[in-house]
Design a protein around this motif. Structure first.
Motif, PDB file in Angstrom:
ATOM      1  N   LYS A   1      -2.627  25.185   4.500  1.00 43.94           N
ATOM      2  CA  LYS A   1      -3.529  24.582   5.488  1.00 43.94           C
ATOM      3  C   LYS A   1      -3.253  23.079   5.584  1.00 43.94           C
ATOM      4  CE  LYS A   1      -7.390  27.823   5.009  1.00 43.94           C
ATOM      5  NZ  LYS A   1      -6.939  28.707   3.935  1.00 43.94           N
ATOM      6  N   VAL A   2      -3.465  22.527   6.785  1.00 36.62           N
ATOM      7  CA  VAL A   2      -3.282  21.084   6.980  1.00 36.62           C
ATOM      8  C   VAL A   2      -4.384  20.345   6.217  1.00 36.62           C
ATOM      9  CG1 VAL A   2      -3.276  19.214   8.672  1.00 36.62           C
ATOM     10  CG2 VAL A   2      -2.199  21.399   9.235  1.00 36.62           C
ATOM     11  N   ASN A   3      -3.971  19.365   5.413  1.00 42.32           N
ATOM     12  CA  ASN A   3      -4.917  18.599   4.606  1.00 42.32           C
ATOM     13  C   ASN A   3      -4.395  17.161   4.505  1.00 42.32           C
ATOM     14  OD1 ASN A   3      -6.362  17.382   2.499  1.00 42.32           O
ATOM     15  ND2 ASN A   3      -6.561  19.293   1.350  1.00 42.32           N
ATOM     16  N   ALA A   4      -5.135  16.228   5.139  1.00 42.30           N
ATOM     17  CA  ALA A   4      -4.684  14.824   5.225  1.00 42.30           C
ATOM     18  C   ALA A   4      -4.388  14.223   3.855  1.00 42.30           C
ATOM     19  CB  ALA A   4      -5.738  13.990   5.948  1.00 42.30           C
ATOM     20  N   LYS A   5      -5.073  14.707   2.831  1.00 42.72           N
ATOM     21  CA  LYS A   5      -4.875  14.209   1.462  1.00 42.72           C
ATOM     22  C   LYS A   5      -3.424  14.403   1.003  1.00 42.72           C
ATOM     23  CE  LYS A   5      -6.425  15.477  -3.153  1.00 42.72           C
ATOM     24  NZ  LYS A   5      -7.220  16.457  -3.903  1.00 42.72           N
ATOM     25  N   TYR A   6      -2.770  15.441   1.551  1.00 44.44           N
ATOM     26  CA  TYR A   6      -1.401  15.762   1.149  1.00 44.44           C
ATOM     27  C   TYR A   6      -0.378  15.432   2.244  1.00 44.44           C
ATOM     28  CZ  TYR A   6      -3.788  18.435  -2.498  1.00 44.44           C
ATOM     29  OH  TYR A   6      -4.580  18.817  -3.551  1.00 44.44           O
ATOM     30  N   SER A   7      -0.739  14.567   3.175  1.00 43.34           N
ATOM     31  CA  SER A   7       0.192  14.243   4.258  1.00 43.34           C
ATOM     32  C   SER A   7       1.299  13.318   3.771  1.00 43.34           C
ATOM     33  CB  SER A   7      -0.537  13.573   5.417  1.00 43.34           C
ATOM     34  OG  SER A   7       0.412  13.166   6.393  1.00 43.34           O
ATOM     35  N   LEU A   8       2.538  13.658   4.153  1.00 46.00           N
ATOM     36  CA  LEU A   8       3.677  12.821   3.786  1.00 46.00           C
ATOM     37  C   LEU A   8       3.737  11.542   4.629  1.00 46.00           C
ATOM     38  CD1 LEU A   8       6.467  15.487   3.114  1.00 46.00           C
ATOM     39  CD2 LEU A   8       5.277  14.095   1.448  1.00 46.00           C
ATOM     40  N   SER A   9       2.858  11.434   5.621  1.00 52.19           N
ATOM     41  CA  SER A   9       2.787  10.180   6.402  1.00 52.19           C
ATOM     42  C   SER A   9       2.458   9.003   5.480  1.00 52.19           C
ATOM     43  CB  SER A   9       1.742  10.288   7.511  1.00 52.19           C
ATOM     44  OG  SER A   9       0.451  10.513   6.957  1.00 52.19           O
ATOM     45  N   GLN A  10       1.809   9.314   4.355  1.00 54.36           N
ATOM     46  CA  GLN A  10       1.405   8.268   3.401  1.00 54.36           C
ATOM     47  C   GLN A  10       2.599   7.610   2.698  1.00 54.36           C
ATOM     48  OE1 GLN A  10      -2.536   9.738   1.299  1.00 54.36           O
ATOM     49  NE2 GLN A  10      -1.212  11.486   1.653  1.00 54.36           N
ATOM     50  N   ILE A  11       3.753   8.292   2.709  1.00 52.29           N
ATOM     51  CA  ILE A  11       4.898   7.739   1.964  1.00 52.29           C
ATOM     52  C   ILE A  11       6.016   7.226   2.876  1.00 52.29           C
ATOM     53  CG2 ILE A  11       4.365   9.246  -0.019  1.00 52.29           C
ATOM     54  CD1 ILE A  11       6.982  10.807   0.698  1.00 52.29           C
ATOM     55  N   VAL A  12       5.800   7.261   4.194  1.00 52.55           N
ATOM     56  CA  VAL A  12       6.851   6.825   5.136  1.00 52.55           C
ATOM     57  C   VAL A  12       7.324   5.408   4.839  1.00 52.55           C
ATOM     58  CG1 VAL A  12       7.354   6.276   7.556  1.00 52.55           C
ATOM     59  CG2 VAL A  12       6.164   8.388   6.992  1.00 52.55           C
ATOM     60  N   ASP A  13       6.388   4.490   4.623  1.00 52.91           N
ATOM     61  CA  ASP A  13       6.757   3.092   4.367  1.00 52.91           C
ATOM     62  C   ASP A  13       7.576   2.951   3.081  1.00 52.91           C
ATOM     63  OD1 ASP A  13       5.488   2.400   6.665  1.00 52.91           O
ATOM     64  OD2 ASP A  13       3.695   1.573   5.711  1.00 52.91           O
ATOM     65  N   ALA A  14       7.176   3.680   2.049  1.00 62.09           N
ATOM     66  CA  ALA A  14       7.880   3.608   0.764  1.00 62.09           C
ATOM     67  C   ALA A  14       9.305   4.157   0.889  1.00 62.09           C
ATOM     68  CB  ALA A  14       7.118   4.379  -0.307  1.00 62.09           C
ATOM     69  N   VAL A  15       9.472   5.263   1.634  1.00 63.17           N
ATOM     70  CA  VAL A  15      10.800   5.853   1.821  1.00 63.17           C
ATOM     71  C   VAL A  15      11.662   4.918   2.674  1.00 63.17           C
ATOM     72  CG1 VAL A  15      12.096   7.853   2.680  1.00 63.17           C
ATOM     73  CG2 VAL A  15       9.896   8.205   1.550  1.00 63.17           C
ATOM     74  N   SER A  16      11.052   4.314   3.696  1.00 64.42           N
ATOM     75  CA  SER A  16      11.776   3.342   4.538  1.00 64.42           C
ATOM     76  C   SER A  16      12.290   2.176   3.695  1.00 64.42           C
ATOM     77  CB  SER A  16      10.859   2.789   5.636  1.00 64.42           C
ATOM     78  OG  SER A  16      10.422   3.810   6.499  1.00 64.42           O
ATOM     79  N   ALA A  17      11.411   1.652   2.836  1.00 64.76           N
ATOM     80  CA  ALA A  17      11.782   0.510   1.986  1.00 64.76           C
ATOM     81  C   ALA A  17      12.902   0.901   1.014  1.00 64.76           C
ATOM     82  CB  ALA A  17      10.558   0.020   1.217  1.00 64.76           C
ATOM     83  N   ALA A  18      12.810   2.097   0.437  1.00 65.33           N
ATOM     84  CA  ALA A  18      13.812   2.553  -0.538  1.00 65.33           C
ATOM     85  C   ALA A  18      15.181   2.751   0.120  1.00 65.33           C
ATOM     86  CB  ALA A  18      13.354   3.852  -1.196  1.00 65.33           C
ATOM     87  N   LEU A  19      15.182   3.249   1.350  1.00 65.13           N
ATOM     88  CA  LEU A  19      16.445   3.523   2.053  1.00 65.13           C
ATOM     89  C   LEU A  19      16.974   2.313   2.814  1.00 65.13           C
ATOM     90  CD1 LEU A  19      16.010   7.097   3.618  1.00 65.13           C
ATOM     91  CD2 LEU A  19      17.731   6.399   1.961  1.00 65.13           C
ATOM     92  N   GLY A  20      16.078   1.367   3.102  1.00 63.44           N
ATOM     93  CA  GLY A  20      16.479   0.214   3.903  1.00 63.44           C
ATOM     94  C   GLY A  20      16.675   0.574   5.370  1.00 63.44           C
ATOM     95  N   VAL A  21      16.026   1.651   5.795  1.00 62.11           N
ATOM     96  CA  VAL A  21      16.103   2.125   7.182  1.00 62.11           C
ATOM     97  C   VAL A  21      14.685   2.500   7.611  1.00 62.11           C
ATOM     98  CG1 VAL A  21      17.015   3.956   8.690  1.00 62.11           C
ATOM     99  CG2 VAL A  21      18.400   3.127   6.799  1.00 62.11           C
ATOM    100  N   GLU A  22      14.328   2.201   8.850  1.00 64.53           N
ATOM    101  CA  GLU A  22      13.004   2.598   9.331  1.00 64.53           C
ATOM    102  C   GLU A  22      12.976   4.118   9.500  1.00 64.53           C
ATOM    103  OE1 GLU A  22      10.063   2.252  13.133  1.00 64.53           O
ATOM    104  OE2 GLU A  22      11.772   0.898  13.077  1.00 64.53           O
ATOM    105  N   VAL A  23      12.096   4.762   8.772  1.00 67.58           N
ATOM    106  CA  VAL A  23      12.025   6.226   8.790  1.00 67.58           C
ATOM    107  C   VAL A  23      11.025   6.677   9.853  1.00 67.58           C
ATOM    108  CG1 VAL A  23      11.374   8.264   7.415  1.00 67.58           C
ATOM    109  CG2 VAL A  23      12.688   6.416   6.354  1.00 67.58           C
ATOM    110  N   LYS A  24      11.482   7.584  10.720  1.00 70.23           N
ATOM    111  CA  LYS A  24      10.585   8.167  11.733  1.00 70.23           C
ATOM    112  C   LYS A  24       9.837   9.326  11.076  1.00 70.23           C
ATOM    113  CE  LYS A  24      14.362   7.371  15.013  1.00 70.23           C
ATOM    114  NZ  LYS A  24      13.926   6.217  15.796  1.00 70.23           N
ATOM    115  N   PHE A  25       8.711   9.717  11.674  1.00 65.84           N
ATOM    116  CA  PHE A  25       7.887  10.768  11.072  1.00 65.84           C
ATOM    117  C   PHE A  25       7.591  11.859  12.089  1.00 65.84           C
ATOM    118  CE2 PHE A  25       3.683  12.488   9.682  1.00 65.84           C
ATOM    119  CZ  PHE A  25       4.104  13.031   8.468  1.00 65.84           C
ATOM    120  N   ALA A  26       7.796  13.125  11.678  1.00 67.45           N
ATOM    121  CA  ALA A  26       7.454  14.278  12.519  1.00 67.45           C
ATOM    122  C   ALA A  26       6.161  14.881  11.980  1.00 67.45           C
ATOM    123  CB  ALA A  26       8.577  15.309  12.470  1.00 67.45           C
TER     124      ALA A  26
END
Length: 222
Positions: free
Chosen positions: A65-90
Motif C-alpha cells: 500500500k502507498v504510505n508517505a512514511k516509506y516514500s523514496l522522495s525523501q532521499i532524492v536530495d541525498a542520492v543527487s548529492a552522492a552522485l553529483g547529478v540532479e536525480v529526477k523522481f517518478a
C-alpha cells in the motif's frame, strides 16, 4: 556471463536494483547513508560510460500500500548529492514509462518505492493462507507479478542487480525482471559481485570441520 566491467553502457538505459532501504529519522532525514554509498561504484560506472540510469529500491514494509512514511522522495536530495547529478523522481514505479523514455545519457531517474505494489513481493494481500481461496489468489498474484516485472524491464535496455540485502528473495525487481533480458544485457553490480566472490572464496577452500555464519540486521532470523 556478462559482467559490469565488460558492458559498455554508452547510449543505453540501465535499470539498477539497489538497496536504498536506509534508516530515516522523524523528519525524514537519513541517519545512515552506508547503503547509498555502497551502490555508488555501480551507478557511477554507468554514468561515466555515457548511460542513463533508472534506480529502483524498496523502503520499509508498506505491505503493498502507498504510505508517505516509506516514500523514496525523501532521499532524492541525498542520492543527487552522492552522485553529483540532479536525480529526477517518478512518483509511481509502475507508471514511469514516459519519464524513462525521456531520459538522456548522464541523467538519473529514481522510481518510487517498489513495495507500494504487492506484486513486488508477489504475496496475495488481504487473504489468510488458511482461506480455501488462497491458492487461486496466489496464482493470480504470480501472474500479475510477472506483468509488473515486465513493466519495470520495459523502461531499460539492460538490468543490473546490486541489492545484496534483498538478493535472497524472489521479488519482481530482484529475480523475475531478469527473465525479460537476455544473458548479454543483465549482470551483477559491483556490490553483488564483491559479496558473491567473498562467499565463493570461503566455500571453495574449506578446511573441515567448518561452520559458516551469515550476519544481518534481523537477528531473530539468524
Amino acid at each position: 556471463m556478462m559482467t559490469i566491467d565488460k558492458f559498455n553502457f554508452a547510449g543505453k538505459k540501465a535499470i539498477v536494483r539497489v538497496d536504498f532501504n536506509v534508516p530515516l529519522n522523524e523528519e525524514g532525514k537519513i541517519t545512515d547513508d552506508t547503503r547509498i554509498r555502497g551502490a555508488l561504484p555501480t551507478l557511477k560506472k554507468i554514468l561515466a560510460d555515457g548511460g542513463a540510469l533508472i534506480i529502483m529500491s524498496h523502503m520499509g514494509k508498506p505491505k503493498g500500500k502507498v504510505n508517505a512514511k516509506y516514500s523514496l522522495s525523501q532521499i532524492v536530495d541525498a542520492v543527487s548529492a552522492a552522485l553529483g547529478v540532479e536525480v529526477k523522481f517518478a512518483p509511481d514505479c509502475a507508471k514511469a514509462s514516459e519519464a524513462a523514455a525521456a531520459l538522456k545519457p548522464g541523467e538519473v531517474l529514481l522510481l518510487e518505492n517498489l513495495r507500494f505494489y504487492p506484486e513486488e513481493e508477489g504475496k496475495p494481500v488481504g487473504i489468510e493462507k488458511e482461506d480455501p481461496a488462497y491458492e487461486d489468489a496466489k496464482k493470480a498474484m504470480k501472474a500479475s507479478q510477472k506483468e509488473f516485472a515486465k513493466t519495470l524491464a520495459s523502461y531499460a535496455d539492460c538490468y543490473v542487480m546490486d541489492a545484496f540485502g534483498t538478493a535472497h528473495r524472489k521479488h519482481a525487481s530482484t529475480a523475475v525482471i531478469a527473465d525479460y533480458f537476455d544473458a548479454d544485457h543483465k549482470m551483477l553490480g559491483y556490490l553483488m559481485e564483491k559479496e558473491v566472490k567473498a562467499v565463493d572464496n570461503v566455500l571453495k577452500d574449506i578446511k573441515r570441520p567448518f561452520t559458516a555464519i551469515m550476519g544481518g540486521s534481523k537477528v531473530s532470523t539468524k
